[in-house]
Design an enzyme around this catalytic site. Sequence first.
Site, PDB file in Angstrom:
ATOM      1  N   ASP A  83       0.855  -1.189   0.000  1.00 39.42           N
ATOM      2  CA  ASP A  83       0.000   0.000   0.000  1.00 39.42           C
ATOM      3  C   ASP A  83       0.889   1.236   0.000  1.00 39.42           C
ATOM      4  O   ASP A  83       2.062   1.186   0.406  1.00 39.42           O
ATOM      5  CB  ASP A  83      -0.919   0.027   1.219  1.00 39.42           C
ATOM      6  CG  ASP A  83      -2.142   0.924   1.001  1.00 39.42           C
ATOM      7  OD1 ASP A  83      -2.336   1.390  -0.149  1.00 39.42           O
ATOM      8  OD2 ASP A  83      -2.877   1.179   1.958  1.00 39.42           O
ATOM      9  N   GLY A  84       0.339   2.344  -0.472  1.00 42.08           N
ATOM     10  CA  GLY A  84       1.072   3.599  -0.488  1.00 42.08           C
ATOM     11  C   GLY A  84       0.107   4.762  -0.611  1.00 42.08           C
ATOM     12  O   GLY A  84      -1.023   4.599  -1.081  1.00 42.08           O
ATOM     13  N   ASP A 107      -1.319  -0.491   4.949  1.00 39.69           N
ATOM     14  CA  ASP A 107      -1.730   0.914   4.985  1.00 39.69           C
ATOM     15  C   ASP A 107      -1.173   1.610   6.222  1.00 39.69           C
ATOM     16  O   ASP A 107      -0.702   2.752   6.158  1.00 39.69           O
ATOM     17  CB  ASP A 107      -3.257   0.991   4.972  1.00 39.69           C
ATOM     18  CG  ASP A 107      -3.762   2.426   5.110  1.00 39.69           C
ATOM     19  OD1 ASP A 107      -3.676   3.191   4.142  1.00 39.69           O
ATOM     20  OD2 ASP A 107      -4.234   2.776   6.215  1.00 39.69           O
ATOM     21  N   HIS A 160      -9.403  -0.457   2.916  1.00 49.71           N
ATOM     22  CA  HIS A 160     -10.171  -0.076   4.116  1.00 49.71           C
ATOM     23  C   HIS A 160     -11.465  -0.874   4.236  1.00 49.71           C
ATOM     24  O   HIS A 160     -12.514  -0.339   4.604  1.00 49.71           O
ATOM     25  CB  HIS A 160     -10.480   1.419   4.101  1.00 49.71           C
ATOM     26  CG  HIS A 160      -9.250   2.268   3.897  1.00 49.71           C
ATOM     27  ND1 HIS A 160      -8.273   2.428   4.851  1.00 49.71           N
ATOM     28  CD2 HIS A 160      -8.844   2.988   2.811  1.00 49.71           C
ATOM     29  CE1 HIS A 160      -7.319   3.224   4.387  1.00 49.71           C
ATOM     30  NE2 HIS A 160      -7.639   3.572   3.156  1.00 49.71           N
ATOM     31  N   ASP A 167      -4.504  -2.576  -3.287  1.00 47.32           N
ATOM     32  CA  ASP A 167      -5.805  -1.924  -3.420  1.00 47.32           C
ATOM     33  C   ASP A 167      -5.751  -0.792  -4.445  1.00 47.32           C
ATOM     34  O   ASP A 167      -6.688  -0.001  -4.549  1.00 47.32           O
ATOM     35  CB  ASP A 167      -6.309  -1.405  -2.065  1.00 47.32           C
ATOM     36  CG  ASP A 167      -5.370  -0.377  -1.433  1.00 47.32           C
ATOM     37  OD1 ASP A 167      -4.454   0.117  -2.124  1.00 47.32           O
ATOM     38  OD2 ASP A 167      -5.554  -0.062  -0.237  1.00 47.32           O
ATOM     39  N   GLU A 195       2.457   3.787  -4.427  1.00 46.63           N
ATOM     40  CA  GLU A 195       1.938   2.449  -4.708  1.00 46.63           C
ATOM     41  C   GLU A 195       2.953   1.645  -5.530  1.00 46.63           C
ATOM     42  O   GLU A 195       3.217   0.463  -5.256  1.00 46.63           O
ATOM     43  CB  GLU A 195       0.608   2.541  -5.459  1.00 46.63           C
ATOM     44  CG  GLU A 195      -0.537   3.164  -4.674  1.00 46.63           C
ATOM     45  CD  GLU A 195      -1.165   2.213  -3.664  1.00 46.63           C
ATOM     46  OE1 GLU A 195      -0.640   1.099  -3.458  1.00 46.63           O
ATOM     47  OE2 GLU A 195      -2.198   2.603  -3.072  1.00 46.63           O
TER      48      GLU A 195
END
Length: 325
Positions: A15-16, A139, A129, A75, A53
Amino acid sequence: MAVSDQWPEVEIYTDGGCDPNPGPGGWGAILIYDDYSKEMSGACAATTNNRMELTAAISALRALKRPCRVTLYTDSQYLRKGIAEWLPSWREEGWRTSSGDSVGNQDLWRQLADEVRRHRVEWRWVKGHAGNPRNERADALATEARQALASSGSGGKASDRKAADGKDLPQVEVYTRGCALELDEGGQGAQVGGYAAVLVCGETSEVASGAWPSATNNAMELWAVIAGLRCLEERSRVTVYTPSKYVLHGATQWLPAWRERGWQTRGGKLVKNKKLWEELGRAVDAHAVTWRFLPQDERVGYSQAAAQAARLEAEKVKEEKGQSE
């Protein structure tokens, strides 16, 4: 049995993100192999969501010491679609989009493509999320890295976590100056350039300097920073002092957007000194960099020493050219 079927199986969650976007950002990754897991994270003071990302995926794949069968969970629709739909055509079209524009974030897409070739990667998209514990942890790693960078006041990319060995990065100050001298008295002709960087670490200092037979002042100010950072043999926490607002604003404000647009300005023109900005971006990414503006007229000894060294280098080349004519 295919050779790849014997490769280790690894799961990766990445994640980023940035806050704001563009702005300071962080990335996080979790690597899982059997009962072993590794967490990684990093940050950059001036970047975008998409670049973070991409960096998360690149860093995670690069951490694998040998070819693996990888299931990578993200994501990011940008990352998933880029790999699954856009990348093959980008390559065929010479890294151009269907509209003919240069691919945004091309530097990172090329790196990711290189890493993917080392492994057999299956890409899976997960909703962000939405309660997936490992996605949520990635995250959290990205957020923690970004917040740690902000609280430290650092301006560069954060390395993988060093809590395991507890070692702080070496602290270095780099004072840079560049200059360009006209070859004729009219002030309208070719220029020769000189650059210098004074590196200060504790009680020791060293000077890196040189000259170009043809250059502008902006190019020399850029190269002075690059030359200084290249002298560092290990990742360091660096404070760069520059008298150039061109360098300062470019490094802290413009660089993320230029990378995102494939090194084009907002008006669609090619960024001036593109190759130098690319070099600077790579040099800065190797360290944790804080930028400080230091006007030329401020009487700071190290800055004055850098200015004198840069001018001497330029004058030597100018004199050599004059003697050869």
